[in-house]
Motif scaffolding. Structure first.
Motif, PDB file in Angstrom:
ATOM      1  N   VAL A  63       0.863  -1.181   0.000  1.00  0.00           N
ATOM      2  CA  VAL A  63       0.000   0.000   0.000  1.00  0.00           C
ATOM      3  C   VAL A  63       0.900   1.233   0.000  1.00  0.00           C
ATOM      4  N   ILE A  64       0.642   2.147  -0.935  1.00  0.00           N
ATOM      5  CA  ILE A  64       1.405   3.392  -1.037  1.00  0.00           C
ATOM      6  C   ILE A  64       0.478   4.552  -0.710  1.00  0.00           C
ATOM      7  N   ASN A  65       0.924   5.430   0.190  1.00  0.00           N
ATOM      8  CA  ASN A  65       0.177   6.632   0.554  1.00  0.00           C
ATOM      9  C   ASN A  65       0.897   7.859   0.021  1.00  0.00           C
ATOM     10  N   GLN A  66       0.152   8.699  -0.655  1.00  0.00           N
ATOM     11  CA  GLN A  66       0.724   9.974  -1.090  1.00  0.00           C
ATOM     12  C   GLN A  66       0.488  11.011   0.005  1.00  0.00           C
ATOM     13  N   VAL A  67       1.564  11.545   0.568  1.00  0.00           N
ATOM     14  CA  VAL A  67       1.477  12.475   1.693  1.00  0.00           C
ATOM     15  C   VAL A  67       1.883  13.888   1.315  1.00  0.00           C
ATOM     16  N   GLN A  68       2.238  14.112   0.088  1.00  0.00           N
ATOM     17  CA  GLN A  68       2.573  15.450  -0.403  1.00  0.00           C
ATOM     18  C   GLN A  68       1.865  15.675  -1.736  1.00  0.00           C
ATOM     19  N   PRO A  69       0.758  16.407  -1.760  1.00  0.00           N
ATOM     20  CA  PRO A  69       0.064  17.047  -0.639  1.00  0.00           C
ATOM     21  C   PRO A  69      -0.736  16.039   0.179  1.00  0.00           C
ATOM     22  N   ILE A  70      -1.366  16.549   1.244  1.00  0.00           N
ATOM     23  CA  ILE A  70      -2.128  15.689   2.140  1.00  0.00           C
ATOM     24  C   ILE A  70      -3.414  16.400   2.526  1.00  0.00           C
ATOM     25  N   TYR A  71      -4.439  15.616   2.820  1.00  0.00           N
ATOM     26  CA  TYR A  71      -5.712  16.167   3.287  1.00  0.00           C
ATOM     27  C   TYR A  71      -5.761  16.173   4.817  1.00  0.00           C
ATOM     28  N   VAL A  72      -6.511  17.140   5.364  1.00  0.00           N
ATOM     29  CA  VAL A  72      -6.954  17.084   6.756  1.00  0.00           C
ATOM     30  C   VAL A  72      -8.472  17.192   6.736  1.00  0.00           C
ATOM     31  N   SER A  73      -9.125  16.172   7.232  1.00  0.00           N
ATOM     32  CA  SER A  73     -10.583  16.111   7.238  1.00  0.00           C
ATOM     33  C   SER A  73     -11.105  16.503   8.613  1.00  0.00           C
ATOM     34  N   PHE A  74     -12.147  17.340   8.637  1.00  0.00           N
ATOM     35  CA  PHE A  74     -12.735  17.768   9.910  1.00  0.00           C
ATOM     36  C   PHE A  74     -14.206  18.092   9.692  1.00  0.00           C
ATOM     37  N   THR A  75     -14.949  18.144  10.776  1.00  0.00           N
ATOM     38  CA  THR A  75     -16.380  18.427  10.705  1.00  0.00           C
ATOM     39  C   THR A  75     -16.692  19.714  11.457  1.00  0.00           C
ATOM     40  N   VAL A  76     -17.711  20.418  10.980  1.00  0.00           N
ATOM     41  CA  VAL A  76     -18.180  21.640  11.638  1.00  0.00           C
ATOM     42  C   VAL A  76     -19.691  21.535  11.796  1.00  0.00           C
ATOM     43  N   PRO A  77     -20.267  22.234  12.783  1.00  0.00           N
ATOM     44  CA  PRO A  77     -21.724  22.189  12.954  1.00  0.00           C
ATOM     45  C   PRO A  77     -22.429  22.731  11.713  1.00  0.00           C
ATOM     46  N   GLN A  78     -23.597  22.174  11.450  1.00  0.00           N
ATOM     47  CA  GLN A  78     -24.333  22.575  10.256  1.00  0.00           C
ATOM     48  C   GLN A  78     -24.754  24.042  10.304  1.00  0.00           C
ATOM     49  N   GLN A  79     -24.852  24.634  11.513  1.00  0.00           N
ATOM     50  CA  GLN A  79     -25.221  26.044  11.606  1.00  0.00           C
ATOM     51  C   GLN A  79     -24.170  26.955  10.975  1.00  0.00           C
ATOM     52  N   GLN A  80     -22.929  26.477  10.870  1.00  0.00           N
ATOM     53  CA  GLN A  80     -21.866  27.307  10.307  1.00  0.00           C
ATOM     54  C   GLN A  80     -21.709  27.113   8.800  1.00  0.00           C
ATOM     55  N   LEU A  81     -22.467  26.190   8.213  1.00  0.00           N
ATOM     56  CA  LEU A  81     -22.329  25.926   6.781  1.00  0.00           C
ATOM     57  C   LEU A  81     -22.692  27.132   5.912  1.00  0.00           C
ATOM     58  N   PRO A  82     -23.776  27.883   6.204  1.00  0.00           N
ATOM     59  CA  PRO A  82     -24.066  29.050   5.354  1.00  0.00           C
ATOM     60  C   PRO A  82     -22.921  30.052   5.317  1.00  0.00           C
ATOM     61  N   GLU A  83     -22.301  30.326   6.479  1.00  0.00           N
ATOM     62  CA  GLU A  83     -21.187  31.272   6.494  1.00  0.00           C
ATOM     63  C   GLU A  83     -20.001  30.733   5.703  1.00  0.00           C
ATOM     64  N   ILE A  84     -19.751  29.447   5.821  1.00  0.00           N
ATOM     65  CA  ILE A  84     -18.626  28.846   5.091  1.00  0.00           C
ATOM     66  C   ILE A  84     -18.845  28.951   3.594  1.00  0.00           C
ATOM     67  N   LYS A  85     -20.051  28.627   3.126  1.00  0.00           N
ATOM     68  CA  LYS A  85     -20.340  28.726   1.696  1.00  0.00           C
ATOM     69  C   LYS A  85     -20.264  30.171   1.222  1.00  0.00           C
ATOM     70  N   LYS A  86     -20.721  31.099   2.055  1.00  0.00           N
ATOM     71  CA  LYS A  86     -20.683  32.514   1.693  1.00  0.00           C
ATOM     72  C   LYS A  86     -19.253  32.989   1.470  1.00  0.00           C
ATOM     73  N   TYR A  87     -18.366  32.660   2.395  1.00  0.00           N
ATOM     74  CA  TYR A  87     -16.990  33.140   2.263  1.00  0.00           C
ATOM     75  C   TYR A  87     -16.202  32.329   1.232  1.00  0.00           C
ATOM     76  N   MET A  88     -16.604  31.096   0.968  1.00  0.00           N
ATOM     77  CA  MET A  88     -15.932  30.325  -0.086  1.00  0.00           C
ATOM     78  C   MET A  88     -16.223  30.904  -1.458  1.00  0.00           C
ATOM     79  N   GLN A  89     -17.428  31.434  -1.647  1.00  0.00           N
ATOM     80  CA  GLN A  89     -17.753  32.061  -2.919  1.00  0.00           C
ATOM     81  C   GLN A  89     -16.934  33.328  -3.145  1.00  0.00           C
TER      82      GLN A  89
END
Length: 457
Positions: free
Chosen positions: A240-266
Motif C-alpha cells: 500500500v502506497i500513501n501519497q502524503v505530499q500534498p495531504i488532506y486534513v478532514s474535519f467536521t463543523v456544525p451545520q449552523q456554520q455551513l451558510p457562512e462557510i459557503k458565503k466566504y468560499m464564494q
C-alpha cells in the motif's frame, strides 16, 4: 541579700508587664479599626484595556490527516516473486520499480503468439497470390467466352463448344470469390494474432511492477519466493502506497456554520491552519472540499483542507487541531475572556472609572476565540476592565488597580495587599506578635514570610 532579691524580682515584673501589654495593644488596634464611619479598604484588582484591533473570524475543530491518494499495489499476472526493489517505508517516485515476477512463462507465450502471427501472415500472402493468379485466369476466360459467343452467333462453331467456355468463365468467377474470402480470413487471423501478441507483451510487461504515484511505501505483504496470484477474489495485495505530499486534513463543523462557510468560499479561498498532535508549529492550507450532505446523526458537515506538507509533519491518521479562518473583522473590540462575567441579567464586565471605582457594565458578546472575547456592544476602546478580583466587587466598589501577574512585596501574586494579605488589609505590627502569631491584619506577615513573623529564641 535584699539587693539580690530585688534584682531577681525586677526581670519577672518586666515579663509580666509585657504579657499584659500585648493583649491590650491588640484590643486597642481592633477598637481603632472598628470605628464607625471608617471607609472600607480598596479591593485590589487587575485590569486590562478593551482593545480595538483586527480579529479573525475562526472556526475551531479537531481533524485527522488523510493521504491524498492511497494505492493498493496488486499483481496483474501470477507467478513467482523473484525481486523486491525497495525497502519498507521508503519514499518512491512514479515509475520506480517495485517488484519483479518470473517473466519466463510470459516470454515463451509471447514468442508462441509471434510464431502464430508469422504463420498466418504467410497464409495471407499465399491467399493473395492465389487471388492474383485466379484473376488472370478470369480475364482469359472472359476473352474466350466472348470470342466463342460470337462464333456461335455466326454459326461457325457448335453450341456445345461455346458452353464449355461459358462454364469455364463461371468457374473462374467463383474461384475469385473464394480467393477473396480466403484473403479476408487470413487478415482476420492476422488481426487476432496481433491482439494476442499485444496481450502477451502486456503480460510480460506486467511482470515488472512499478509505482503508479509519488508516495511512501508501507509494510511489505509478500516477500521474494512467494507465488503471486492475480484476478478474482484470491489476488495478492503486495503493498500500500500513501501519497502524503500534498495531504488532506478532514474535519467536521456544525451545520449552523455551513451558510457562512459557503458565503466566504464564494468570495475566495478559505485558509486553514492545522497543528499536529504534540507539536506547536502550524501547517497552512486551504479548504478544497465540502461534503454534499450533512450527517443526520451528528448534525455536522465534513470539510477537507489540502496542505502542501513540505516537511511531512502531517501523517495519515494523525489528529490535528484545525483553525478555519472565514474572514477578518478589522475593528473588533476585544477583552480577555476572564473579564466577562455571567449574572441573572446576562453577561457583564466591571469597568474601572476614573475615580477608581468599579462600574457594572452589561455587554453583548459576539464570540469567544481562545483567551479573547469579542464584544459586540457595551464597551468602548481603551476602557479598563477588571480581569482578576471580580468576586469582591459590586457597583461603586473602590478598587486598587494592580498590574496583572505582578507580585507584591511578600511573594504573593498581585491583587493582594502588602505582605500578601487579600483585600489590601494591612499586615499588623510589622510582622505580628512574638511567637509567630499573625499581626492585626488578615493573614499577617508571618504567612507572607515577612521579617519578625516568629519570635526570637
Amino acid at each position: 541579700m535584699r539587693t539580690a532579691r530585688r534584682r531577681a524580682w525586677k526581670p519577672g515584673v518586666a515579663a509580666l508587664a509585657c504579657a499584659l501589654a500585648l493583649p491590650l495593644a491588640g484590643c486597642s488596634r481592633k477598637a481603632d479599626s472598628a470605628k464607625p464611619g471608617a471607609a472600607p479598604p480598596a479591593v485590589p484588582v487587575a485590569v486590562a484595556p478593551a482593545e480595538q484591533k483586527p480579529m479573525p473570524v475562526q472556526v475551531q475543530a479537531i481533524g485527522s490527516a488523510e493521504a491524498n491518494q492511497v494505492v493498493s499495489v496488486k499483481a496483474q499476472v501470477g507467478g513467482e516473486l523473484v525481486k523486491v526493489h525497495f525497502k519498507e517505508g521508503q519514499d518512491v517516485k512514479k515509475g520506480d520499480p517495485l517488484f519483479s515476477i518470473d517473466r519466463r512463462p510470459f516470454q515463451a507465450a509471447l514468442e508462441q503468439t509471434q510464431a502464430t502471427l508469422a504463420q498466418h501472415q504467410a497464409a495471407m500472402r499465399q491467399a493473395e497470390a492465389n487471388l492474383s493468379r485466379d484473376q488472370a485466369q478470369l480475364e482469359n476466360a472472359k476473352v474466350e467466352e466472348e470470342r466463342y459467343r460470337r462464333l456461335v452467333a455466326g454459326g461457325f462453331v457448335a453450341r456445345e463448344q461455346y458452353d464449355q467456355f461459358l462454364t469455364g468463365l463461371k468457374t473462374a468467377q467463383a474461384t475469385i470469390e473464394a480467393d477473396h474470402a480466403a484473403v479476408a480470413t487470413a487478415r482476420a487471423l492476422i488481426q487476432a494474432d496481433e491482439a494476442m501478441v499485444q496481450t502477451a507483451r502486456l503480460n510480460l510487461a506486467y511482470t515488472e511492477i512499478k509505482s503508479p504515484i509519488d508516495g511512501r511505501t508501507g509494510s511489505l505483504m509478500l516477500h521474494e519466493g512467494n507465488v503471486v496470484r492475480s484476478g478474482g477474489t484470491t489476488d495478492s495485495t503486495l503493498l500500500v502506497i500513501n501519497q502524503v505530499q500534498p495531504i488532506y486534513v478532514s474535519f467536521t463543523v456544525p451545520q449552523q456554520q455551513l451558510p457562512e462557510i459557503k458565503k466566504y468560499m464564494q468570495a475566495g479561498t478559505l485558509s486553514v491552519e492545522a497543528v499536529p498532535t504534540g507539536e506547536q508549529k502550524a501547517e497552512r492550507g486551504v479548504v478544497t472540499f465540502v461534503d454534499n450532505a450533512i450527517d443526520p446523526a451528528t448534525g455536522t458537515v465534513r470539510l477537507k483542507a489540502t496542505f502542501p506538507n513540505a516537511e511531512k509533519r502531517l501523517w495519515p491518521g494523525q489528529f490535528a487541531n484545525v483553525t478555519l479562518t472565514l474572514t477578518v473583522d478589522p475593528e473588533a473590540i476585544v477583552v480577555p475572556s476572564q473579564a466577562v462575567q455571567t449574572g441573572p441579567q446576562g453577561q457583564y464586565v466591571f469597568v474601572v472609572k476614573p475615580d477608581a471605582t468599579a462600574e457594572t457594565r452589561r455587554v453583548v458578546v459576539k464570540r469567544t476565540q481562545g483567551s479573547d472575547t469579542v464584544i459586540a456592544s457595551g464597551l468602548k476602546p481603551g476602557e479598563p476592565v477588571v480581569v482578576d478580583g471580580q468576586p469582591r466587587l459590586q457597583q461603586g466598589t473602590k478598587v486598587d488597580v494592580r498590574t496583572p501577574g505582578a507580585r507584591t512585596p511578600g511573594g504573593a501574586p498581585g491583587g493582594g495587599g502588602p505582605g500578601g494579605a487579600p483585600g489590601g488589609a494591612p499586615r499588623g505590627a510589622q510582622g505580628g506578635a512574638p511567637g509567630g502569631a499573625p499581626g492585626g491584619g488578615v493573614q499577617g506577615g508571618a504567612a507572607a514570610g515577612a521579617p519578625g513573623g516568629a519570635s526570637p529564641k
